[in-house]
Each structure stands twice: as structure tokens, then as C-alpha cells.
Design a protein around this motif. Structure first.
Motif, PDB file in Angstrom:
ATOM      1  N   HIS A 256       0.856  -1.192   0.000  1.00 48.80           N
ATOM      2  CA  HIS A 256       0.000   0.000   0.000  1.00 48.80           C
ATOM      3  C   HIS A 256       0.889   1.239   0.000  1.00 48.80           C
ATOM      4  O   HIS A 256       1.812   1.362   0.812  1.00 48.80           O
ATOM      5  N   LEU A 263      -8.974   0.090   5.703  1.00 47.00           N
ATOM      6  CA  LEU A 263      -9.296  -0.461   4.384  1.00 47.00           C
ATOM      7  C   LEU A 263     -10.812  -0.579   4.275  1.00 47.00           C
ATOM      8  O   LEU A 263     -11.434  -1.429   4.916  1.00 47.00           O
ATOM      9  N   VAL A 298      -0.728  -5.416   0.576  1.00 37.73           N
ATOM     10  CA  VAL A 298      -2.171  -5.405   0.323  1.00 37.73           C
ATOM     11  C   VAL A 298      -2.581  -6.605  -0.517  1.00 37.73           C
ATOM     12  O   VAL A 298      -3.591  -7.262  -0.226  1.00 37.73           O
ATOM     13  N   SER A 314      -2.526  -1.374  -6.206  1.00 39.88           N
ATOM     14  CA  SER A 314      -2.691  -0.606  -4.971  1.00 39.88           C
ATOM     15  C   SER A 314      -3.675   0.539  -5.137  1.00 39.88           C
ATOM     16  O   SER A 314      -4.196   1.062  -4.145  1.00 39.88           O
ATOM     17  N   VAL A 319      -9.044   3.515   1.056  1.00 36.93           N
ATOM     18  CA  VAL A 319      -8.664   3.670   2.455  1.00 36.93           C
ATOM     19  C   VAL A 319      -9.274   4.959   2.968  1.00 36.93           C
ATOM     20  O   VAL A 319      -9.172   6.007   2.314  1.00 36.93           O
TER      21      VAL A 319
END
Length: 471
Positions: A256, A263, A298, A314, A319
Motif C-alpha cells: 500500500h 481499508l 495489500v 494498490s 482507504v
């Protein structure tokens, strides 16, 4: 949302819509609906202005000056109403929403700060605010359309259609205001709040694919207390035996690179498409709801090389500052547990509210009692697994539902009786392999009450199962 069927004969399932994450993110904001309403009102006002000009031109072409004079008089009468609306609407908006924010603050203090998101996501709240602003802006636009010329043969604009549209918006504002007040008052009632939370939690369950690979997420122990949701960074192969299909060797991990936060969700449709195009299987390492920081792995890539295109993985995760319902299976239980804990705190001391939260906790667990849990498998159109997503297992959900409430409920016989009844109901609804965590919590609750309550009669009363608590 389209349906599909895998090549191995698995049941038809709903596919994730590509815009689903965006839609959910917009629902968590309060600016989108009012902004869209303002854009729409400008478009509608432009159309109404064109209609007014067309009517005036048609009457003049027909030489009907009397009709123009009559319309001019009607428009002047409507101007008084429009001016009043313009002056009062903004003040009305400020007063109404100030009072509402106080009510929401009271609800957050009584139940949980996380219930504020119910107000933010409320469609009626956004629609009311949007229509109020649209009415205010429309009234201003109409006032700019009035011509100072009073001679029917010289007047350049008669905003008749615009004025009628403004009056329609006022009527709609009144109707929405009544609905909004009703909705805000319901937000202060615990039964309505826990019902909304439960419905959203059950919607998450309904959207989960039935195709899963294991009872517990990769890396978790049988008690659901594992410290990770995937193999360690040094792992070179896929999940262990019995935890899912053979994903092939792990060839890379994608970290990430964004901001630190919770998340919230991932774009499942796009991730499946990217994995199919690269010929790999992706495994989501953290679970939805986990807190991630820059550098946190991730995605794990299985069964193929880490091509350059996969570096964009990513960017397919969202987020944020707080958890959302969109793909978070445990968030509903977290909120219900928070409400029960606050109700059981000495400052509030409201065991009846805790019982209502336990009612919905039992409802949620009953809805997933027969479902496979652990790891979700997302497939492409050909039925090939392309994305492996960890979700809470049965043991973890039961622990989340009962651990904290059980520890705070010992002094409240109303809650202990309801907990025992709920655990007994769940024991009768689950398979043998899922009874262990329920039996464990029932035993621990019984032991805690026996230690805390000295009188035998009081212990017997507190340990008698009752679906209403005490009634």
C-alpha cells in the motif's frame, strides 16, 4: 447486476458492478446530492426560461396583446410569493438543520458515535437538503428573469413557467420537510437505529458470493484469534491444505502506497479483470476493516509473474478514516456491540437497550449460521478464481458478538437471561462443528454470574434463558 454460471456447475451468482464502490463512497458524503440538485436546477431553469420565451413569442406572433397583459399580471402576483420564498428559505434551512444536528449529536451520545453515518447516508436527509437548496436557488434565478418593463408590447420576459416551477418546489419542500422530521425523530429511537444497522449488515451478507474456500481465513487459527490474514512475507506458496484451492506459488506482493487508514473496500470487478488479463490469482492480504499504513502488503500475486500492470493494484483499494458497510462483514456486529456496551455502562445503565441490540446480534448470526465463511472466492466469467478475499470466520463473528457484552452483562440479569436464550437459539440452529464457540461463551457467562452473584436464588434467576430478558 448480471448473473453468471461457472463452468463447473456452481450456482448462478450476482457479479459485482464496476461502479459499486464509487456509489457507496458517494453515499458516505453529504455534498454530492446537493451539488447534483444545484446543477439540475440550473438546467431546469434554463428549460423553463426557454418555455417562457416561446410562449411570449407565440402570443406576440398571434398579435394577442391582451393575453400578454394577463400573463404579465399573473407573473407580477407570483413575484411577491417568489420574493418571500427567497427571503425565508435560507433561514429555514439553517434553523431546521441546526436543530437536526443537535438531535444527531444526542443520538450519537446515547447509542454510539458510529450512528452518525446513518444520518449522513440517509436518502431522505440528502433529498430534503438538496430540494431546499434547489428551491432557494430557483427563486433567485426567477427574480433575475423579471423585466422592469410593464408595457406588454415591450416586455422581454415573463417568467410564468419559472414561477410555477418555484411553487412546485415549495410544495415538494413542505412534503420532504415532514418526512425529514419523521426520519430524524426515528433516528433517536434505539429500535429504529439497530434495525437500520441490522438491515445494512444483512445486505452485506446477501451480496457475498456463496463460493468460499475455508471455514477460517488464511493464517487464522481455529479459534479465530490469528494475528494475520495470510501467510508471512517469506511464504512461497499459497494457502495450506484445507484452506482453499491451490493458488500456485506466491510470486510477488503489492504494498500500500497511499495514506494510512482503514481499508474500506476494494474494486472487485476491476481486480478480477486485471488478474484475468495477467493470468494470475490475487489474494487480498488484509481484511476489509483492517488499519493499513504505507508499506503494508495489500495483495499477494499467485501463479504468475508480477507484471508491470499489476503495480496499479494498490490504486484499486479504498482507504478512509472509518469503516463502512460496503464489504465489511463484521462492521454491523461491531456497531450493535458498541450500542449494547454503552447501554450497559454505569453512566447510561439501560439494559433494555442492550437487550434490543442482542436481539439483532442473534438475528445476524442466525443469518450466517448456515453459510460458509472464511475466504471468499471471486471468479471471472469463465469460472476461474481470480481474487481471494479473507472475511471473518464463524468463531470470530461469535467472539465479536458476545465477548465484550458478556463481560459487562454480569450485573444485569435482564441481559444475561437474553444472552443465554440467544446462545441456546443459535446452538439449535448451527451444525455440530460450529457449536464450540457458542458453548464456550455460554459456559463463561454462567461461570461469571456464579462468581458475581452470591445468592443462589438470584443466580438461578439470572441464568434462566428468556428471549425478552425479564419482559
Amino acid at each position: 447486476m448480471g448473473d453468471w454460471k461457472t463452468t463447473d456447475g456452481l450456482p448462478r451468482r450476482r457479479r459485482h458492478r464496476a461502479l459499486s464502490p464509487l456509489r457507496e463512497h458517494l453515499r458516505d458524503t453529504f455534498w454530492f446530492a446537493p451539488t447534483a440538485a444545484l446543477v439540475l436546477v440550473f438546467a431546469v431553469w434554463s428549460a423553463a426560461t426557454a418555455a417562457d420565451d416561446a410562449i411570449l413569442t407565440a402570443l406576440r406572433d398571434a398579435g394577442d396583446e391582451d393575453a400578454v397583459s394577463d400573463l404579465l399580471g399573473i407573473a407580477e402576483d407570483a413575484k411577491t410569493v417568489v420574493t418571500t420564498i427567497s427571503a425565508a428559505m435560507m433561514t429555514f434551512i439553517g434553523v431546521v438543520f441546526s436543530i437536526s444536528l443537535v438531535a444527531v449529536q444526542m443520538a450519537a451520545g446515547q447509542f454510539s458515535p458510529r450512528v452518525v453515518r446513518i444520518f449522513v447516508r440517509s436518502r431522505i436527509t440528502k433529498a430534503t437538503f438538496a430540494v431546499f437548496l434547489a428551491t432557494f436557488v430557483q427563486s433567485l434565478l426567477v427574480l433575475t428573469s423579471y423585466d422592469s418593463q410593464r408595457d406588454p408590447s415591450l416586455v422581454a420576459s415573463i417568467p410564468l413557467v419559472q414561477s410555477v416551477l418555484t411553487l412546485i418546489l415549495v410544495g415538494l419542500s413542505v412534503v420532504l420537510f415532514v418526512m425529514y422530521v419523521n426520519s430524524t425523530l426515528r433516528l433517536m429511537r434505539v429500535a429504529h437505529v439497530v434495525d437500520l444497522i441490522t438491515r445494512e449488515a444483512l445486505r452485506v451478507v446477501a451480496n457475498m458470493p456463496l463460493d468460499v474456500s475455508a471455514e477460517e481465513p488464511v493464517g487464522d487459527t481455529s479459534t479465530g484469534t490469528g494475528s494475520s490474514h495470510g501467510p508471512g512475507p517469506g511464504a512461497s506458496s499459497g494457502p495450506g491444505p484445507g484452506s482453499g484451492p491451490d493458488l500456485g506459488p506466491e510470486t510477488a506482493r503489492i504494498a500500500h502506497h497511499g495514506r494510512a487508514g482503514v481499508l474500506r473496500d476494494v474494486d472487485i470487478a476491476r481486480l478480477v479483470r486485471m488478474a484475468r488479463q495477467s493470468g494470475v490469482v490475487l489474494r487480498l492480504v488484509p481484511r476489509i476493516g483492517d488499519f493499513v499504513v504505507p508499506g503494508t502488503p495489500v495483495f499477494a500475486v499467485h501463479g504468475g509473474p508480477a507484471t508491470k500492470g499489476l503495480r496499479a493494484l494498490s490504486f484499486q483499494v479504498s482507504v478512509g478514516a472509518e469503516r463502512t458497510f460496503h464489504q465489511d462483514l463484521g462492521f454491523g456486529l461491531r456497531q450493535l456491540s458498541d450500542i449494547a456496551l454503552r447501554a450497559l455502562s454505569p453512566a447510561v445503565n439501560d439494559p433494555t437497550t442492550a437487550v434490543q441490540a442482542v436481539d439483532r446480534i442473534v438475528q445476524f448470526l442466525s443469518s450466517v449460521a448456515q453459510r460458509p465463511l472464511g475466504v471468499l472466492l471471486h471468479r471471472d466469467r469463465r469460472g476461474t478464481v481470480r481474487l481471494v478475499q479473507p472475511v471473518p470466520g464463524w468463531t470470530e463473528l461469535v467472539d465479536l458478538a458476545f465477548s465484550e457484552i458478556r463481560g459487562c452483562a454480569v450485573a444485569s440479569p435482564q441481559v444475561t437471561r437474553r444472552l443465554l436464550a440467544g446462545l441456546d437459539d443459535l446452538l439449535g440452529a448451527v451444525a455440530e462443528g460450529r457449536r464450540e464457540p457458542l458453548v464456550r461463551h455460554r459456559t463463561l457467562l454462567t461461570q461469571a454470574v456464579e462468581r458475581a452473584v452470591p445468592e443462589a436464588a438470584d443466580r438461578a434467576f439470572a441464568l434462566h434463558p428468556d428471549r425478552q430478558g425479564i419482559g
